[in-house]
Design a protein around this motif. Structure first.
Motif, mmCIF file in Angstrom:
data_model
loop_
_atom_site.group_PDB
_atom_site.id
_atom_site.type_symbol
_atom_site.label_atom_id
_atom_site.label_comp_id
_atom_site.label_asym_id
_atom_site.label_seq_id
_atom_site.Cartn_x
_atom_site.Cartn_y
_atom_site.Cartn_z
ATOM 1 N N HIS A 127 -3.749 2.985 -0.366
ATOM 2 C CA HIS A 127 -3.932 2.806 -1.811
ATOM 3 C C HIS A 127 -3.080 1.615 -2.265
ATOM 4 C CE1 HIS A 127 -4.485 3.649 -5.990
ATOM 5 N NE2 HIS A 127 -3.206 3.906 -6.181
ATOM 6 N N ARG A 128 -3.749 0.570 -2.753
ATOM 7 C CA ARG A 128 -3.042 -0.656 -3.126
ATOM 8 C C ARG A 128 -2.216 -0.425 -4.394
ATOM 9 N NH1 ARG A 128 -3.907 -5.811 -1.282
ATOM 10 N NH2 ARG A 128 -5.833 -5.210 -0.241
ATOM 11 N N ASP B 48 -7.517 10.889 0.950
ATOM 12 C CA ASP B 48 -8.725 11.076 0.158
ATOM 13 C C ASP B 48 -9.114 12.549 0.197
ATOM 14 O OD1 ASP B 48 -9.864 11.496 2.624
ATOM 15 O OD2 ASP B 48 -11.161 9.739 2.587
ATOM 16 N N PHE C 255 0.839 -1.194 0.000
ATOM 17 C CA PHE C 255 0.000 0.000 0.000
ATOM 18 C C PHE C 255 0.876 1.246 0.000
ATOM 19 C CE2 PHE C 255 -2.273 -3.254 2.447
ATOM 20 C CZ PHE C 255 -3.461 -3.344 1.733
ATOM 21 N N PRO D 293 -5.527 7.555 -5.800
ATOM 22 C CA PRO D 293 -6.610 6.814 -5.156
ATOM 23 C C PRO D 293 -7.958 7.073 -5.836
ATOM 24 C CG PRO D 293 -5.961 8.688 -3.812
ATOM 25 C CD PRO D 293 -5.005 8.621 -4.953
ATOM 26 N N LYS D 294 -8.978 6.367 -5.365
ATOM 27 C CA LYS D 294 -10.323 6.482 -5.932
ATOM 28 C C LYS D 294 -10.814 7.935 -5.886
ATOM 29 C CE LYS D 294 -14.314 5.003 -4.053
ATOM 30 N NZ LYS D 294 -15.244 4.084 -3.415
#
Length: 288
Positions: free
Chosen positions: A139-140, A131, A126, A266-267
């Motif tokens: 975050h992978r 975020d 990770f 990240p997302k």
């Protein structure tokens, strides 16, 4: 001359109690603090208010107490690999956790922004990022991306023995850095060797991520730098949706010289949504 130091001026106490009368200005601390109350823990750890009295106090390390995530919070609250603090301790003492390529056996070791956390037994890797609400997200990443990290240059100087030195945001000291490296730039550091390779110059048009302040976690393009000597310089950033926001210069972390970031994001890709947009998306998913 302090009047309380005269024995005659002390209140009428028995002789054996004279030593118990404290000086009025005796407010000296008694060493470092060793505990952290749960209510006083950083909000971005997302610890439950009723989950006990105390929280894990991070050890001294490369990141500040209120800008880090201890290993035990990662293992227990985020990954759910442990149920108790004792189990976190056992996982660390079995040398299962690596941070930036080094085994860390201290379960309170502070991991921070851009650090690579590796758990070889489970095959997890990770990178700690933010975020858009300013909370740490695990975050992978793949094996190739886990070989390097980005470091912000906080200080450049000539050391005692005439050796040029650059100091990064995570406490690294890079000897003999590239002469082009300046404060606020970011460098790509190879984790295995500790050597720097690429330089991301801090200049207009570069892609930046905010690491502090109420806009922490947002990603955008650097549009303007407003210098204020003797005070805080202000920068203006515009995200890919066209939203502009301003913050202090010290809160900004360059992640690319163009629109292709050096790390995977990240997302959400650092785009902050309004509460109305969040509600509309939750309704579309059927959660409301």
């Amino acid at each position: 001359f302090h009047i309380r130091t005269q024995r005659n001026a002390l209140p009428s106490l028995p002789p054996y109690r004279y030593s118990q009368v404290k000086e009025e200005d005796d407010t000296m601390a008694r060493g470092p603090k060793k505990h952290l109350k749960r209510l006083n823990a950083p909000k971005h750890w997302n610890l439950g208010k009723m989950g006990g009295v105390f929280a894990p106090r991070p050890s001294q390390g490369p990141h500040k107490l209120r800008e880090c995530l201890p290993i035990c919070i990662v293992l227990r609250e985020r990954l759910k690999y442990a149920l108790t603090n004792k189990e976190c301790m056992q996982i660390c003492m079995e040398r299962c956790v690596k941070i930036d390529g080094k085994v860390r056996t201290d379960h309170n070791f502070p991991a921070g922004f851009m650090d690579v956390i590796e758990l070889e037994k489970s095959g997890d890797r990770f990178r700690l990022l933010f975020d858009t609400k300013g909370r740490f997200v695990l975050h992978r990443i793949n094996r190739e991306e886990a070989q390097y990290k980005l470091c912000r240059i906080n200080k450049v100087y000539i050391s005692q023995n005439k050796i040029p030195v650059a100091v990064t945001h995570d406490g690294r000291t890079l000897r003999y850095p590239d002469p082009d490296v300046k404060v606020n730039d970011c460098v790509k550091v190879d984790i295995a060797t500790g050597k720097m390779s690429d330089i991301i110059k801090f200049e207009l048009g570069c892609m930046v991520m905010l690491t502090r302040g109420r806009n922490a976690g947002r990603i955008g393009t650097l549009m303007h730098i407003e210098r204020h000597d003797g005070s805080f310089s202000i920068v203006t950033v515009q995200d890919s949706k066209g939203n502009s926001f301003a913050t202090r210069l010290g809160n900004v972390f360059a992640i690319s010289s163009d629109n292709a970031p050096q790390i995977t994001l990240p997302k959400g890709r650092g785009i902050k949504k309004t509460i109305l947009q969040e509600r509309a998306e939750a309704e579309a998913r059927g959660e409301l």
